[in-house]
Enzyme design. Structure first.
Site, PDB file in Angstrom:
ATOM      1  N   HIS A   1       0.836  -1.202   0.000  1.00  0.00           N
ATOM      2  CA  HIS A   1       0.000   0.000   0.000  1.00  0.00           C
ATOM      3  C   HIS A   1       0.868   1.248   0.000  1.00  0.00           C
ATOM      4  O   HIS A   1       1.937   1.274   0.606  1.00  0.00           O
ATOM      5  CB  HIS A   1      -0.920   0.004   1.228  1.00  0.00           C
ATOM      6  CG  HIS A   1      -2.157  -0.814   1.040  1.00  0.00           C
ATOM      7  ND1 HIS A   1      -3.377  -0.280   0.736  1.00  0.00           N
ATOM      8  CD2 HIS A   1      -2.344  -2.157   1.096  1.00  0.00           C
ATOM      9  CE1 HIS A   1      -4.272  -1.239   0.616  1.00  0.00           C
ATOM     10  NE2 HIS A   1      -3.669  -2.395   0.832  1.00  0.00           N
TER      11      HIS A   1
ATOM     12  N   SER B   1      -6.280   3.565  -5.719  1.00  0.00           N
ATOM     13  CA  SER B   1      -5.728   4.413  -4.661  1.00  0.00           C
ATOM     14  C   SER B   1      -5.857   5.888  -5.008  1.00  0.00           C
ATOM     15  O   SER B   1      -6.129   6.727  -4.145  1.00  0.00           O
ATOM     16  CB  SER B   1      -4.262   4.056  -4.409  1.00  0.00           C
ATOM     17  OG  SER B   1      -4.152   2.799  -3.788  1.00  0.00           O
TER      18      SER B   1
ATOM     19  N   GLU C   1      -9.414   6.916  -4.275  1.00  0.00           N
ATOM     20  CA  GLU C   1      -9.707   6.920  -2.839  1.00  0.00           C
ATOM     21  C   GLU C   1      -9.085   8.122  -2.145  1.00  0.00           C
ATOM     22  O   GLU C   1      -9.732   8.792  -1.328  1.00  0.00           O
ATOM     23  CB  GLU C   1      -9.205   5.614  -2.220  1.00  0.00           C
ATOM     24  CG  GLU C   1     -10.023   4.404  -2.642  1.00  0.00           C
ATOM     25  CD  GLU C   1      -9.261   3.088  -2.559  1.00  0.00           C
ATOM     26  OE1 GLU C   1      -9.839   2.053  -2.937  1.00  0.00           O
ATOM     27  OE2 GLU C   1      -8.095   3.097  -2.123  1.00  0.00           O
ATOM     28  N   GLN C   2      -7.823   8.415  -2.482  1.00  0.00           N
ATOM     29  CA  GLN C   2      -7.167   9.550  -1.835  1.00  0.00           C
ATOM     30  C   GLN C   2      -7.785  10.865  -2.293  1.00  0.00           C
ATOM     31  O   GLN C   2      -7.947  11.805  -1.507  1.00  0.00           O
ATOM     32  CB  GLN C   2      -5.666   9.512  -2.107  1.00  0.00           C
ATOM     33  CG  GLN C   2      -4.982   8.302  -1.471  1.00  0.00           C
ATOM     34  CD  GLN C   2      -3.489   8.502  -1.248  1.00  0.00           C
ATOM     35  OE1 GLN C   2      -2.999   9.631  -1.169  1.00  0.00           O
ATOM     36  NE2 GLN C   2      -2.768   7.398  -1.121  1.00  0.00           N
TER      37      GLN C   2
ATOM     38  N   PHE D   1       0.999   3.614   6.872  1.00  0.00           N
ATOM     39  CA  PHE D   1      -0.267   3.837   7.559  1.00  0.00           C
ATOM     40  C   PHE D   1      -1.394   3.560   6.565  1.00  0.00           C
ATOM     41  O   PHE D   1      -1.457   4.159   5.495  1.00  0.00           O
ATOM     42  CB  PHE D   1      -0.355   5.282   8.053  1.00  0.00           C
ATOM     43  CG  PHE D   1      -1.665   5.626   8.704  1.00  0.00           C
ATOM     44  CD1 PHE D   1      -1.971   5.177   9.980  1.00  0.00           C
ATOM     45  CD2 PHE D   1      -2.605   6.404   8.034  1.00  0.00           C
ATOM     46  CE1 PHE D   1      -3.173   5.497  10.584  1.00  0.00           C
ATOM     47  CE2 PHE D   1      -3.809   6.730   8.630  1.00  0.00           C
ATOM     48  CZ  PHE D   1      -4.093   6.274   9.909  1.00  0.00           C
TER      49      PHE D   1
ATOM     50  N   ALA E   1      -8.970   3.130   5.353  1.00  0.00           N
ATOM     51  CA  ALA E   1     -10.001   3.270   4.329  1.00  0.00           C
ATOM     52  C   ALA E   1     -10.523   4.702   4.399  1.00  0.00           C
ATOM     53  O   ALA E   1     -11.319   5.049   5.272  1.00  0.00           O
ATOM     54  CB  ALA E   1     -11.121   2.269   4.560  1.00  0.00           C
ATOM     55  N   VAL E   2     -10.031   5.563   3.498  1.00  0.00           N
ATOM     56  CA  VAL E   2     -10.272   6.995   3.621  1.00  0.00           C
ATOM     57  C   VAL E   2     -11.574   7.452   2.977  1.00  0.00           C
ATOM     58  O   VAL E   2     -11.974   8.607   3.148  1.00  0.00           O
ATOM     59  CB  VAL E   2      -9.093   7.798   3.008  1.00  0.00           C
ATOM     60  CG1 VAL E   2      -7.805   7.495   3.741  1.00  0.00           C
ATOM     61  CG2 VAL E   2      -8.956   7.510   1.511  1.00  0.00           C
TER      62      VAL E   2
END
Length: 471
Positions: free
Chosen positions: A371, A388, A391-392, A423, A426-427
């Protein structure tokens, strides 16, 4: 390996039936007309009938006529049918008949009475025999012959099919060769549903063996009409309340001329009809009416993404990125027992997580390390995976101020130095402030706790990613 049985069905959210008149329940009476189609050496069978009669513990008589059994079936045609016919027609209750083809051709007056009452006559097969040991070819031949005789005897081709004593091949044969509006050889639901086979959809209208007078002829069944009435009433009440609450269902009642046609049982049927007609939001329908309604309001929806039916290469191509840069999880998941229950986000998530959870700590650590940092160097270099990146971005991590970016990078370095992996959170749905709070809260954790927390977050990310791909 594919598991063909569908244990998923509609799950927690069945479709809203939209029954006519905003009905809370669809109630459907089936009258099985089998008299004259049962096992009998006069019909070319090897033995007499032994099923669903008043004779306790009846067994087949090879090569012999069973006079008592024959006369019980004759009662169904001679007396029971007409009692039930009067009961339903006097109350204007629509009926679907499951008619055995050879029984229908031996009972022209009964067929005319069914037609005059506008009852639907669906097919109940060629003869009322057991098909579990038949070859598909032999069963198919009997089905086609049943259609031929049924059409001659009634003047119309049957639009519905129910074998009853079916084989594992029956539904597929009916779907492929029968041309039926619906098939009822299923007890799997309280709503119609679509059965897919080789890219073709067949409407299934499930039947019932519990709200069925056949239990008068089974050891643990009903002994009195009051017991039958009580069971039917309780079933109706539960389904009616569920329908009023927003999830209308369907209730089937299965009857047989030689069983429910007896006066002590027919009385219970009459009381139940009166009880049902005392409720305002009830749709009394034939099965063909239900089929036509379902086809209009809930047509078959072709699904292009069915995980359990995919070849391995296609499966891994679609789902290999669900766990970041870890296609081995999808590769192994494809090899376990997948079925219709895994064709949803929840189901496939379960299969993928099983592989992740059974992996060694070293393998799981590899998944964690695959990740990216949140708002880290890979993001700056636009080298994140598509998943990713989205999601970010959803959390605003692609639009940080210089001060915010420095804070994230400092926390990333501190976290990775302490635990040996990035770190992971799940944002989706979180704000930058909430993410930073999670950072601060988890930094004091011990290694074991944080490893478990990170693994949980990896699974949550996988669940969210699958939700974007599957129902």
């Amino acid at each position: 390996m594919r598991y063909p049985r569908d244990m998923q069905g509609y799950g927690q959210k069945p479709p809203i039936a939209n029954w006519p008149g905003n009905a809370a329940i669809a109630v459907q009476f089936v009258l099985n007309y089998e008299e004259g189609g049962e096992n009998c050496i006069l019909h070319g069978d090897q033995a007499s009938e032994a099923f669903l009669s008043e004779i306790p513990g009846a067994s087949p008589w090879p090569g012999q006529r069973h006079w008592n059994m024959e006369s019980i079936y004759e009662y169904g045609a001679r007396a029971g049918f007409w009692r039930l016919h009067r009961m339903f027609t006097s109350r204007s209750v629509p009926v679907t008949v499951y008619g055995v083809a050879t029984a229908l051709e031996r009972s022209p007056e009964h067929v005319q009475a069914m037609l005059d009452a506008d009852w639907e006559i669906a097919s109940h097969g060629l003869k009322w025999i057991d098909y579990k040991d038949h070859t598909p070819e032999a069963e198919r031949a009997d089905m086609l012959e049943a259609i031929r005789i049924h059409t001659e005897a009634t003047g119309a081709r049957p639009r519905g099919w129910y074998t009853g004593r079916c084989s594992v091949n029956t539904v597929d044969i009916a779907s492929q060769d029968g041309g039926f509006d619906y098939v009822s050889d299923s007890y799997a639901d309280e709503l119609p549903y679509w059965h897919w086979r080789d890219g073709r959809a067949q409407l299934i209208i499930p039947y019932t063996l519990d709200a069925n007078d056949m239990r008068f002829a089974t050891p643990s069944g009903f002994a009195t009409g009051d017991q039958f009435y009580s069971y039917l009433k309780d079933s109706f009440d539960v389904l009616y309340e569920e329908g009023l609450a927003g999830t209308p269902k369907m209730m089937n009642i299965g009857l047989h001329c030689r069983l429910a046609g007896r006066p002590g049982r027919a009385a219970a049927i009459g009381r139940f009809i009166d009880y049902v007609q005392g409720h305002s939001r009830v749709w009394l329908a034939r099965r063909i009416d239900i089929a036509e309604h379902w086809r209009r309001h809930h047509p078959a929806q072709q699904r292009n993404l069915i995980p359990s039916e995919m070849p391995q290469e296609e499966f891994v191509s679609h789902f290999g990125g669900i766990f970041e840069h870890s296609p081995w999880i999808a590769q192994q998941a494809w090899s376990i027992e997948l079925g219709p229950a895994h064709d949803t986000a929840i189901g496939l998530h379960s299969a993928l997580c099983r592989i992740f959870r059974r992996a060694s700590e070293e393998q799981r650590m590899g998944v964690l390390r695959a990740h990216p940092d949140l708002a880290g160097k890979l993001a700056d270099a636009r080298q994140l995976t598509t998943e990713s990146t989205g999601e970010q971005a959803s959390a605003g991590l692609d639009a940080l101020t210089d001060a915010e970016r420095d804070r994230f990078q400092n926390l990333n370095s501190e976290y990775t130095s302490r635990f040996g992996f990035p770190f992971i959170l799940a944002v989706k749905g979180l704000t930058k402030e909430q993410i930073l709070q999670q950072f601060q809260a988890r930094l004091p954790n011990d290694q074991q706790t944080e490893f478990a927390t990170a693994c949980t977050q990896v699974e949550r990310i996988a669940r969210l990613r699958l939700a974007d791909k599957l129902p």
